[in-house]
Design a protein around this motif. Structure first.
Motif, PDB file in Angstrom:
ATOM      1  N   ARG A 172     -13.232   7.798   1.986  1.00 50.04           N
ATOM      2  CA  ARG A 172     -14.237   7.047   2.751  1.00 50.04           C
ATOM      3  C   ARG A 172     -14.942   5.986   1.910  1.00 50.04           C
ATOM      4  O   ARG A 172     -15.738   5.214   2.454  1.00 50.04           O
ATOM      5  CB  ARG A 172     -15.276   8.014   3.324  1.00 50.04           C
ATOM      6  CG  ARG A 172     -14.703   8.951   4.371  1.00 50.04           C
ATOM      7  CD  ARG A 172     -15.811   9.767   5.005  1.00 50.04           C
ATOM      8  NE  ARG A 172     -15.310  10.653   6.048  1.00 50.04           N
ATOM      9  CZ  ARG A 172     -16.066  11.463   6.791  1.00 50.04           C
ATOM     10  NH1 ARG A 172     -17.382  11.489   6.590  1.00 50.04           N
ATOM     11  NH2 ARG A 172     -15.532  12.231   7.714  1.00 50.04           N
ATOM     12  N   THR A 173     -14.711   5.976   0.625  1.00 50.26           N
ATOM     13  CA  THR A 173     -15.409   5.024  -0.244  1.00 50.26           C
ATOM     14  C   THR A 173     -14.449   4.124  -1.007  1.00 50.26           C
ATOM     15  O   THR A 173     -14.862   3.447  -1.952  1.00 50.26           O
ATOM     16  CB  THR A 173     -16.308   5.782  -1.244  1.00 50.26           C
ATOM     17  OG1 THR A 173     -15.504   6.733  -1.974  1.00 50.26           O
ATOM     18  CG2 THR A 173     -17.437   6.502  -0.526  1.00 50.26           C
ATOM     19  N   SER A 174     -13.201   4.096  -0.627  1.00 47.57           N
ATOM     20  CA  SER A 174     -12.223   3.234  -1.298  1.00 47.57           C
ATOM     21  C   SER A 174     -12.332   1.800  -0.769  1.00 47.57           C
ATOM     22  O   SER A 174     -12.903   1.548   0.299  1.00 47.57           O
ATOM     23  CB  SER A 174     -10.808   3.758  -1.072  1.00 47.57           C
ATOM     24  OG  SER A 174     -10.469   3.644   0.303  1.00 47.57           O
ATOM     25  N   SER A 175     -11.761   0.869  -1.523  1.00 40.95           N
ATOM     26  CA  SER A 175     -11.724  -0.512  -1.033  1.00 40.95           C
ATOM     27  C   SER A 175     -10.841  -0.618   0.201  1.00 40.95           C
ATOM     28  O   SER A 175     -11.060  -1.465   1.070  1.00 40.95           O
ATOM     29  CB  SER A 175     -11.226  -1.448  -2.137  1.00 40.95           C
ATOM     30  OG  SER A 175      -9.902  -1.111  -2.511  1.00 40.95           O
ATOM     31  N   GLY A 176      -9.838   0.278   0.290  1.00 41.82           N
ATOM     32  CA  GLY A 176      -8.977   0.300   1.478  1.00 41.82           C
ATOM     33  C   GLY A 176      -9.751   0.659   2.729  1.00 41.82           C
ATOM     34  O   GLY A 176      -9.493   0.120   3.814  1.00 41.82           O
ATOM     35  N   SER A 177     -10.737   1.567   2.598  1.00 43.70           N
ATOM     36  CA  SER A 177     -11.576   1.918   3.742  1.00 43.70           C
ATOM     37  C   SER A 177     -12.399   0.711   4.193  1.00 43.70           C
ATOM     38  O   SER A 177     -12.559   0.467   5.399  1.00 43.70           O
ATOM     39  CB  SER A 177     -12.499   3.078   3.358  1.00 43.70           C
ATOM     40  OG  SER A 177     -13.418   3.352   4.400  1.00 43.70           O
ATOM     41  N   ASN A 208      -2.862  -8.667  -2.221  1.00 41.47           N
ATOM     42  CA  ASN A 208      -3.019  -9.014  -3.635  1.00 41.47           C
ATOM     43  C   ASN A 208      -3.738  -7.911  -4.409  1.00 41.47           C
ATOM     44  O   ASN A 208      -3.452  -7.691  -5.587  1.00 41.47           O
ATOM     45  CB  ASN A 208      -3.779 -10.337  -3.766  1.00 41.47           C
ATOM     46  CG  ASN A 208      -2.902 -11.530  -3.418  1.00 41.47           C
ATOM     47  OD1 ASN A 208      -1.762 -11.609  -3.848  1.00 41.47           O
ATOM     48  ND2 ASN A 208      -3.440 -12.455  -2.638  1.00 41.47           N
ATOM     49  N   GLU A 209      -4.654  -7.217  -3.741  1.00 44.31           N
ATOM     50  CA  GLU A 209      -5.334  -6.102  -4.391  1.00 44.31           C
ATOM     51  C   GLU A 209      -4.338  -4.999  -4.727  1.00 44.31           C
ATOM     52  O   GLU A 209      -4.352  -4.435  -5.838  1.00 44.31           O
ATOM     53  CB  GLU A 209      -6.433  -5.569  -3.476  1.00 44.31           C
ATOM     54  CG  GLU A 209      -7.265  -4.459  -4.093  1.00 44.31           C
ATOM     55  CD  GLU A 209      -8.401  -4.025  -3.186  1.00 44.31           C
ATOM     56  OE1 GLU A 209      -9.517  -3.803  -3.694  1.00 44.31           O
ATOM     57  OE2 GLU A 209      -8.174  -3.913  -1.960  1.00 44.31           O
ATOM     58  N   ASN A 210      -3.454  -4.697  -3.782  1.00 42.24           N
ATOM     59  CA  ASN A 210      -2.436  -3.680  -4.028  1.00 42.24           C
ATOM     60  C   ASN A 210      -1.455  -4.115  -5.117  1.00 42.24           C
ATOM     61  O   ASN A 210      -1.073  -3.332  -5.989  1.00 42.24           O
ATOM     62  CB  ASN A 210      -1.676  -3.383  -2.739  1.00 42.24           C
ATOM     63  CG  ASN A 210      -2.536  -2.671  -1.704  1.00 42.24           C
ATOM     64  OD1 ASN A 210      -3.511  -1.992  -2.061  1.00 42.24           O
ATOM     65  ND2 ASN A 210      -2.201  -2.814  -0.442  1.00 42.24           N
ATOM     66  N   LEU A 211      -1.061  -5.386  -5.054  1.00 38.62           N
ATOM     67  CA  LEU A 211      -0.089  -5.884  -6.024  1.00 38.62           C
ATOM     68  C   LEU A 211      -0.674  -5.948  -7.436  1.00 38.62           C
ATOM     69  O   LEU A 211       0.070  -5.887  -8.427  1.00 38.62           O
ATOM     70  CB  LEU A 211       0.415  -7.261  -5.598  1.00 38.62           C
ATOM     71  CG  LEU A 211       1.384  -7.248  -4.412  1.00 38.62           C
ATOM     72  CD1 LEU A 211       1.548  -8.651  -3.836  1.00 38.62           C
ATOM     73  CD2 LEU A 211       2.736  -6.682  -4.826  1.00 38.62           C
ATOM     74  N   THR A 212      -1.988  -6.068  -7.529  1.00 37.33           N
ATOM     75  CA  THR A 212      -2.622  -6.040  -8.848  1.00 37.33           C
ATOM     76  C   THR A 212      -2.340  -4.716  -9.547  1.00 37.33           C
ATOM     77  O   THR A 212      -2.040  -4.672 -10.754  1.00 37.33           O
ATOM     78  CB  THR A 212      -4.144  -6.252  -8.712  1.00 37.33           C
ATOM     79  OG1 THR A 212      -4.387  -7.495  -8.079  1.00 37.33           O
ATOM     80  CG2 THR A 212      -4.816  -6.248 -10.083  1.00 37.33           C
ATOM     81  N   LEU A 213      -2.415  -3.621  -8.772  1.00 35.88           N
ATOM     82  CA  LEU A 213      -2.126  -2.309  -9.346  1.00 35.88           C
ATOM     83  C   LEU A 213      -0.634  -2.108  -9.575  1.00 35.88           C
ATOM     84  O   LEU A 213      -0.235  -1.450 -10.541  1.00 35.88           O
ATOM     85  CB  LEU A 213      -2.662  -1.210  -8.424  1.00 35.88           C
ATOM     86  CG  LEU A 213      -4.191  -1.032  -8.382  1.00 35.88           C
ATOM     87  CD1 LEU A 213      -4.560   0.049  -7.385  1.00 35.88           C
ATOM     88  CD2 LEU A 213      -4.739  -0.693  -9.766  1.00 35.88           C
ATOM     89  N   VAL A 269      -8.757   2.361  -4.760  1.00 36.19           N
ATOM     90  CA  VAL A 269      -8.160   1.303  -3.940  1.00 36.19           C
ATOM     91  C   VAL A 269      -7.542   1.853  -2.664  1.00 36.19           C
ATOM     92  O   VAL A 269      -7.759   1.311  -1.572  1.00 36.19           O
ATOM     93  CB  VAL A 269      -7.105   0.519  -4.753  1.00 36.19           C
ATOM     94  CG1 VAL A 269      -6.296  -0.410  -3.835  1.00 36.19           C
ATOM     95  CG2 VAL A 269      -7.781  -0.299  -5.830  1.00 36.19           C
ATOM     96  N   ILE A 270      -6.753   2.939  -2.761  1.00 32.40           N
ATOM     97  CA  ILE A 270      -6.032   3.420  -1.572  1.00 32.40           C
ATOM     98  C   ILE A 270      -6.591   4.724  -1.014  1.00 32.40           C
ATOM     99  O   ILE A 270      -6.133   5.216   0.018  1.00 32.40           O
ATOM    100  CB  ILE A 270      -4.527   3.606  -1.872  1.00 32.40           C
ATOM    101  CG1 ILE A 270      -4.313   4.749  -2.858  1.00 32.40           C
ATOM    102  CG2 ILE A 270      -3.918   2.309  -2.368  1.00 32.40           C
ATOM    103  CD1 ILE A 270      -2.838   5.110  -3.042  1.00 32.40           C
ATOM    104  N   GLY A 277       0.815  -1.207   0.000  1.00 32.88           N
ATOM    105  CA  GLY A 277       0.000   0.000   0.000  1.00 32.88           C
ATOM    106  C   GLY A 277       0.849   1.258   0.000  1.00 32.88           C
ATOM    107  O   GLY A 277       0.535   2.240  -0.682  1.00 32.88           O
ATOM    108  N   GLY A 278       1.948   1.256   0.760  1.00 30.96           N
ATOM    109  CA  GLY A 278       2.849   2.393   0.774  1.00 30.96           C
ATOM    110  C   GLY A 278       3.507   2.628  -0.569  1.00 30.96           C
ATOM    111  O   GLY A 278       3.726   3.772  -0.988  1.00 30.96           O
ATOM    112  N   PHE A 279       3.804   1.548  -1.255  1.00 32.96           N
ATOM    113  CA  PHE A 279       4.425   1.650  -2.573  1.00 32.96           C
ATOM    114  C   PHE A 279       3.484   2.353  -3.552  1.00 32.96           C
ATOM    115  O   PHE A 279       3.915   3.155  -4.400  1.00 32.96           O
ATOM    116  CB  PHE A 279       4.761   0.246  -3.076  1.00 32.96           C
ATOM    117  CG  PHE A 279       5.745   0.222  -4.203  1.00 32.96           C
ATOM    118  CD1 PHE A 279       5.312   0.286  -5.521  1.00 32.96           C
ATOM    119  CD2 PHE A 279       7.100   0.121  -3.963  1.00 32.96           C
ATOM    120  CE1 PHE A 279       6.213   0.259  -6.573  1.00 32.96           C
ATOM    121  CE2 PHE A 279       8.014   0.089  -5.008  1.00 32.96           C
ATOM    122  CZ  PHE A 279       7.569   0.160  -6.324  1.00 32.96           C
ATOM    123  N   LEU A 280       2.183   2.061  -3.439  1.00 35.57           N
ATOM    124  CA  LEU A 280       1.203   2.689  -4.327  1.00 35.57           C
ATOM    125  C   LEU A 280       1.044   4.180  -4.048  1.00 35.57           C
ATOM    126  O   LEU A 280       0.582   4.931  -4.919  1.00 35.57           O
ATOM    127  CB  LEU A 280      -0.148   1.996  -4.171  1.00 35.57           C
ATOM    128  CG  LEU A 280      -0.285   0.610  -4.803  1.00 35.57           C
ATOM    129  CD1 LEU A 280      -1.610  -0.022  -4.416  1.00 35.57           C
ATOM    130  CD2 LEU A 280      -0.171   0.701  -6.321  1.00 35.57           C
TER     131      LEU A 280
END
Length: 449
Positions: free
Chosen positions: A383-388, A285-290, A370-371, A87-90
């Protein structure tokens, strides 16, 4: 003069015993000695068996269950570190300070728990091997993460390759070792629990036999003397019955408490830990997809590997949450699981929207979905991201785990407390019973003088 042979001595003793058994005083002495011995054996067997079960129950509360929980925490910390680093990488060349601190906290927690596990795991060779492997691989993983960060800050695409390699190390080395450590410690927990819950059949049998012989002796005494009560034998019977009743009731209560801890505590904890692990893997895996952007393909050579893995993790998460809802036996335990389930539904919907944006070529919008953050149109997705949604799932599962951990500890401690005092109490009452039986027989013998 040569010393008498041992065989001759035994023969003389046997002859004296047979001669004594032909008279009523002799028979009473034999009965008294046998009765006292039987009651002492009953007390000794009870103390021995209950001491073993009490020690096993103590291990459940203070050793095996905490070790199992620590092993699960090691897995969660490693998985969360991997998720956080992706997540930090993104977030760009300069990752947010909060993300960096969370990653460092995860690594520090995993390292601390590994040292603690190494000191307390005891004689488990399997656990020691996994701890050694984790201690060897963790510095390599953190080194790859630092290399990925340094390369990413320079704006080089090679940083993504380093991150994917670090994730591969985590997925193929660290997390499997942490999973095996968790399974080994959980097996030891169940072994200790089984030992604490097993019925003390030898002591129960000895108690029933002792009471039966005491009743037979008193009935024999009544038939020969027409005296209803012999105070010594009556006291011995009362003391033996008290030990037997204490043993049966105490062990039943202990077993009930441990059963409750196992059914409503440990079973729920395992399901919740599995759910939390699945959610962390899904987020990574969600983060790595991006990050990979289709560079790593699944086995079908068409789909994105990380997106396929994300879908599999979400399926496991849904299954575990359904099972956790079934196991939750009180409102305090059910509420956080329901919040996690609702969060998982939203997460799936938001992930699908982000994937659609990514497939259509709008990477910046997909990244914001995502983030979090703001997209190119100025819309905030915090507030509406998948990360939330992931944060909702993770915090709710953490709350549920804490609740079930408390439930387990209270139930297991209650089970262990039910055996308290029984070891020394059984020995003391058995000694009283033996002495009372001898006094009762002695009173009967005095009538022959």
């Amino acid at each position: 003069m040569p010393p008498p042979r041992r065989g001759a001595a035994w023969a003389e003793d046997a002859a004296r015993l047979r001669a004594a058994a032909t008279t009523e005083p002799g028979r009473l002495r034999i009965i008294g000695a046998a009765l006292a011995l039987l009651v002492v054996v009953f007390g000794a067997v009870t103390s021995w068996q209950i001491a073993g079960r009490s020690a096993a129950a103590d291990d459940v509360v203070h050793r095996s269950q905490p070790l199992s929980a620590d092993a699960a925490s090691i897995y969660r910390s490693l998985a969360d570190a991997d998720t956080t680093s992706a997540g930090g990488f993104l977030s760009g060349a300069q990752e947010p300070r909060s993300v960096r601190e969370r990653y460092e906290k995860d690594i520090a927690n995993a390292s601390r728990l590994l040292v603690q596990a190494a000191a307390t795991t005891g004689g488990s060779d399997a656990s020691r091997r996994e701890i050694a492997l984790l201690g060897e691989q963790l510095p390599r993983y953190t080194g790859l993460i630092e290399q990925a960060r340094a390369t990413n800050r320079q704006g080089l695409p090679l940083g993504g390759a380093y991150l994917r390699y670090a994730n591969e190390q985590m997925s193929t080395q660290l997390l499997p070792a942490a999973q095996r450590l968790y399974e080994a410690e959980t097996r030891r927990l169940y072994a200790d629990d089984d030992a604490a819950r097993s019925w003390p059949l030898a002591s129960l049998g000895a108690g029933v036999l002792a009471l039966g012989v005491l009743v037979w002796v008193q009935r024999r005494n009544y038939r020969r003397t027409n005296r209803v009560f012999n105070h010594g034998l009556l006291a011995a019977t009362a003391a033996s019955a008290a030990v037997l009743l204490w043993l049966a009731v105490g062990h039943t209560l202990a077993r009930s408490g441990l059963d409750e801890a196992r059914t409503h505590g440990q079973a729920s904890l395992k399901v919740l830990n599995d759910a939390r692990i699945a959610s962390l893997q899904a987020r990574a895996n969600e983060n790595l997809t991006l990050i990979s952007r289709g560079a790593v393909l699944a086995e079908d050579k068409k789909s994105d590997k990380y997106d396929v893995d994300h879908a599999r993790n979400m399926k496991v998460l849904d299954e575990r949450l359904t099972e956790a809802l079934r196991l939750a036996d009180d409102p305090e335990g059910r509420a956080p699981v329901e919040r996690a389930a609702q969060g998982a539904v939203l997460w799936t919907q938001r992930h699908s929207a982000a994937r659609d944006s990514d497939v259509k070529g709008d990477y910046e919008l997909a990244l914001a979905q995502v983030i979090g953050g703001t997209d190119k149109n100025g819309t905030s997705w915090d507030r509406t991201s998948s990360g939330s949604s992931f944060d909702t799932v993770d915090s709710s599962l953490a709350e549920a785990v804490a609740h079930e951990q408390q439930e387990f500890t209270e139930a297991a401690r209650g089970g262990r407390a039910a055996l308290g005092g029984l070891v020394t109490g059984a020995a003391a009452l058995a000694a009283v019973a033996a002495a009372a039986a001898l006094l009762g027989i002695g009173r009967r013998l005095s009538e022959y003088r």
